[in-house]
Design a protein around this motif. Sequence first.
Motif, PDB file in Angstrom:
ATOM      1  N   SER A  58       0.832  -1.211   0.000  1.00 11.17           N
ATOM      2  CA  SER A  58       0.000   0.000   0.000  1.00 11.17           C
ATOM      3  C   SER A  58       0.861   1.254   0.000  1.00 11.17           C
ATOM      4  N   SER A  67      -4.626   1.724  10.753  1.00 12.05           N
ATOM      5  CA  SER A  67      -4.520   3.019  10.068  1.00 12.05           C
ATOM      6  C   SER A  67      -3.298   3.103   9.161  1.00 12.05           C
ATOM      7  N   GLU A  97      -3.503   1.595   3.821  1.00 15.10           N
ATOM      8  CA  GLU A  97      -4.416   2.439   3.050  1.00 15.10           C
ATOM      9  C   GLU A  97      -4.749   1.729   1.746  1.00 15.10           C
TER      10      GLU A  97
END
Length: 414
Positions: A50, A80, A83
Amino acid sequence: MQIVDPPGKSLALGALNAVILFPQSTSRLVAFEKDVAGLTLFKRMAIALSRAGVVNIQVVDHDLAETERKELVRELQSDSRFEGHVSWAKDPLGDWTERWSRSPCLLVRGPSIIFPDTLKAFIRSEDTQEALEKDQAAQLRLTGSGLAPLWIAPRGRADLLRQWLKGENLNPAVSSLPGDRHYFSLVQTISQLRVAEKKYISLHRHHYHQAMDIWFNSIFSLRLSALFVKTRVTPNQLTLFGLVIGIVAGYCFSRGDYAGGLVGGILLALTAIWDCCDGDVARLKFMQSDFGERLDTACDNLINVFIFTGMMLGVARVEGLQSALIPFSMLAVGGFAIFCLIYFPGGGKGAGFKDSPMHDVVMVLASRNFIYVILLFAVFGKIEAFLWLAGWGSLAFALILFIAWRNTKAPVRS
């Protein structure tokens, strides 16, 4: 098409995709349970992809139960640091291959450890781009290590994706990267995982830019970082503890005696080593942030304030206030001017000199390397001499920076 999708997430098409294939021989313990520098191998792979720009990740695995797959997807999507979108293909050769091939697709075979920067360099390399333009797949090769089980397939080639899933040869072009700075390692056993983890951490010294960090501080900082990543300690907590060490060092200098100066110098050198650890942990655990960078800069400058104030108080205690206040005032004026010229033009440290010959000089002189000069003066009991040297030196450096800054802003005359 049968895909396990997390609730509330929709697949974004048109972006860079990736497929991770875990062969039947894959060790479940290695791929999904054992940590590598604080993260499971699967989570590290997904976050690295990512960070390299991959938006959609499809996992092909033959052994995990449905409940285990859903739990892995849920855990990753709630992190978190990740992504993107991850899903699990129940049918390895299903209709999803058509949808996945609408964008260029990275193909990773087996549990692997890889730098995000290596993925980016592979995707952007001239060899890779040339292969994609020719509607051909490309495979990564690291000099000194050979071919890696990492490919990229061009847009619209679902046939290549299916061939790869069947284990057939794609006849790819080869995209080479230097093996001393890039890293990709296929991991199949616990012993391989530990060897790969050690090398993965050690190669993070290439993120350093200052000579003492590369050749000295990293010897200690990477060993400490290898321990910290296995704990719940955050990079920002390490930064704040480094500030505490700097405050104690300043107090030692304020004593004014030889022992205080020597201990202060040693503690100050420790802050240089410690200052590498927060960055190491942030990169290894994908916890870099703008706030962390600003906090690190603020703490570095606060340490300088405490150190030089402590030196001034120590010299004043032994030689008198006037002998300490004059060089300290020179240092304060010069240091403030240097800080403004380096940071305030905007764009980060030294950004105002980026296109000038002064940039490299600025980055060297505004680095932590001066800490070891202080330690050398402390060993010989010459803190007062260093304070005078720093006072005159900061004024001279500030003047040079100001002239260089003016020259970079001056209009070019034809």
